[in-house]
Design a protein around this motif. Sequence first.
Motif, PDB file in Angstrom:
ATOM      1  N   ASP A   1      37.411  43.648  46.340  1.00 47.82           N
ATOM      2  CA  ASP A   1      37.041  45.064  46.312  1.00 47.82           C
ATOM      3  C   ASP A   1      37.708  45.850  45.190  1.00 47.82           C
ATOM      4  N   THR A   2      38.884  45.432  44.770  1.00 46.02           N
ATOM      5  CA  THR A   2      39.629  46.189  43.768  1.00 46.02           C
ATOM      6  C   THR A   2      39.758  45.381  42.480  1.00 46.02           C
ATOM      7  N   GLU A   3      40.176  46.073  41.417  1.00 51.06           N
ATOM      8  CA  GLU A   3      40.386  45.377  40.144  1.00 51.06           C
ATOM      9  C   GLU A   3      41.497  44.340  40.275  1.00 51.06           C
ATOM     10  N   ASN A   4      42.535  44.641  41.032  1.00 48.50           N
ATOM     11  CA  ASN A   4      43.638  43.682  41.229  1.00 48.50           C
ATOM     12  C   ASN A   4      43.152  42.436  41.951  1.00 48.50           C
ATOM     13  N   ASP A   5      42.272  42.604  42.962  1.00 47.40           N
ATOM     14  CA  ASP A   5      41.716  41.456  43.680  1.00 47.40           C
ATOM     15  C   ASP A   5      40.917  40.569  42.725  1.00 47.40           C
ATOM     16  N   ASN A   6      40.099  41.204  41.890  1.00 44.14           N
ATOM     17  CA  ASN A   6      39.272  40.446  40.948  1.00 44.14           C
ATOM     18  C   ASN A   6      40.120  39.726  39.911  1.00 44.14           C
ATOM     19  N   GLU A   7      41.132  40.405  39.385  1.00 44.53           N
ATOM     20  CA  GLU A   7      41.995  39.777  38.385  1.00 44.53           C
ATOM     21  C   GLU A   7      42.759  38.592  38.978  1.00 44.53           C
ATOM     22  N   ALA A   8      43.224  38.743  40.221  1.00 50.54           N
ATOM     23  CA  ALA A   8      43.958  37.651  40.874  1.00 50.54           C
ATOM     24  C   ALA A   8      43.040  36.443  41.087  1.00 50.54           C
ATOM     25  N   PHE A   9      41.799  36.703  41.526  1.00 49.12           N
ATOM     26  CA  PHE A   9      40.867  35.597  41.746  1.00 49.12           C
ATOM     27  C   PHE A   9      40.539  34.899  40.428  1.00 49.12           C
ATOM     28  N   GLU A  10      40.248  35.696  39.393  1.00 50.95           N
ATOM     29  CA  GLU A  10      39.899  35.106  38.094  1.00 50.95           C
ATOM     30  C   GLU A  10      41.036  34.210  37.592  1.00 50.95           C
ATOM     31  N   LYS A  11      42.254  34.669  37.723  1.00 50.64           N
ATOM     32  CA  LYS A  11      43.403  33.891  37.262  1.00 50.64           C
ATOM     33  C   LYS A  11      43.518  32.579  38.027  1.00 50.64           C
ATOM     34  N   LYS A  12      43.354  32.645  39.346  1.00 49.31           N
ATOM     35  CA  LYS A  12      43.442  31.452  40.184  1.00 49.31           C
ATOM     36  C   LYS A  12      42.297  30.490  39.890  1.00 49.31           C
TER      37      LYS A  12
END
Length: 412
Positions: free
Chosen positions: A223-234
């Motif tokens: 839902d948030t930019e932080n969630d998306n960035e964390a998923f992309e990194k993983k």
Amino acid sequence: MELLNEIWQTVQRNKLRTGLTGFAVAWGIFMLIVLLGAGNGLINAQLLQTNRFLSNSMVAFGGWTSKPYQGMKEGRMIQLQQRDIVTTDKEFNETIDEVGAQYRVSPLVSHGSQYLYPQVMGVYPNHIRIDKVDMTQGRFINTIDIREKRKVLVISEKQAKELEAKLGDNINLGNFSFKIVGLYKEQENGQPYIFSSYTAIKGIFGTNSSDAGNIEFTFHGLDTENDNEAFEKKYRKRLNANHMVHPEDEGAIWLWNRHMQNMQMNKAIGIMRMALWIVGLFTLLSGIVGVSNIMLITVKERTHEFGIRKAIGAKPWAILKLIITESIIITTFFGYIGMVLGVATCEYMDATIGHTKVDAGLFKASMFINPTVGIDICIEATMVMIIAGTIAGLIPALKAAKTRPIEALRAD
């Protein structure tokens, strides 16, 4: 009627002053409408581009390594493999819903004497939801097509017309015959692909059995930019491991996150709308200031006249009504002219620039779409100017109405 006739005579005697007042009113409203219209044109073009895709979707592409790792130099080309599809589907199913893939080729497409060189994309059935393909006839690729490697095609209406083909016809992709099972409507901003089953295209045109093309998938819970960035990194780190790439190398796997793109776009559009309104309101304010100054000058020039009126028995309300009515009539008339000219200019932009497309390489995109402003905004802007013009006339009118006749007659 006598009041209107008196105002008309005053306007006739002071044409320049009336013209300057009217220009200030009309220009303020005209510029506000044109600025908002132009801004809406740019915003609508960006929204159309982002709305072409499902927002909670992502596409992964192979890239080039940007860091050396385990004795291997940077600059290696990375191609996604079948094991990457399995990794995406099995190891990230707490976030990822549906996984598909794209395999793109560019064979000669012919039907009789007609031919094209489009991009043909082998896809899974979920592609119709991810890229929002608008079917007009027939059907899209289904699971049976994938399982049986059927040589079927879904082409755009424009491509069908160019190939002089219709639903049910067989057309050639290189030396292979494919059947048209569906027609779709081309999107205004986008490249018209020919779609087929992923397994058929990869089986016929694929040069490497393990090559997967691109991976596309839908997801939830980010839902948030932080969630998306964390998923992309993983996710990128895990695919990098499949290809012996440095865990922090962001060049080896490219991710097109439509949800992140939409969030950033909405933020940018919000800032743009605010900036347009600020500039527009300051433009409107300049018109209000112009009206106020001219009304102050008007009252000062007519001080003797008001003194004579009061000396022969005119009441303060009569003078007040005269000035306010004149102000309302001038701002209403010229405000309407500014509104009409502003709307006409927006319509002209829509008819000219609004249909211009820019070649973006992979596709042609409209950069300016429907640069218009709602009639409610136009009317509200005009009403603001009319009210402001009335207030601008009211302040000097009150001063004039309170001035004693002897003081008014002595004024320079």
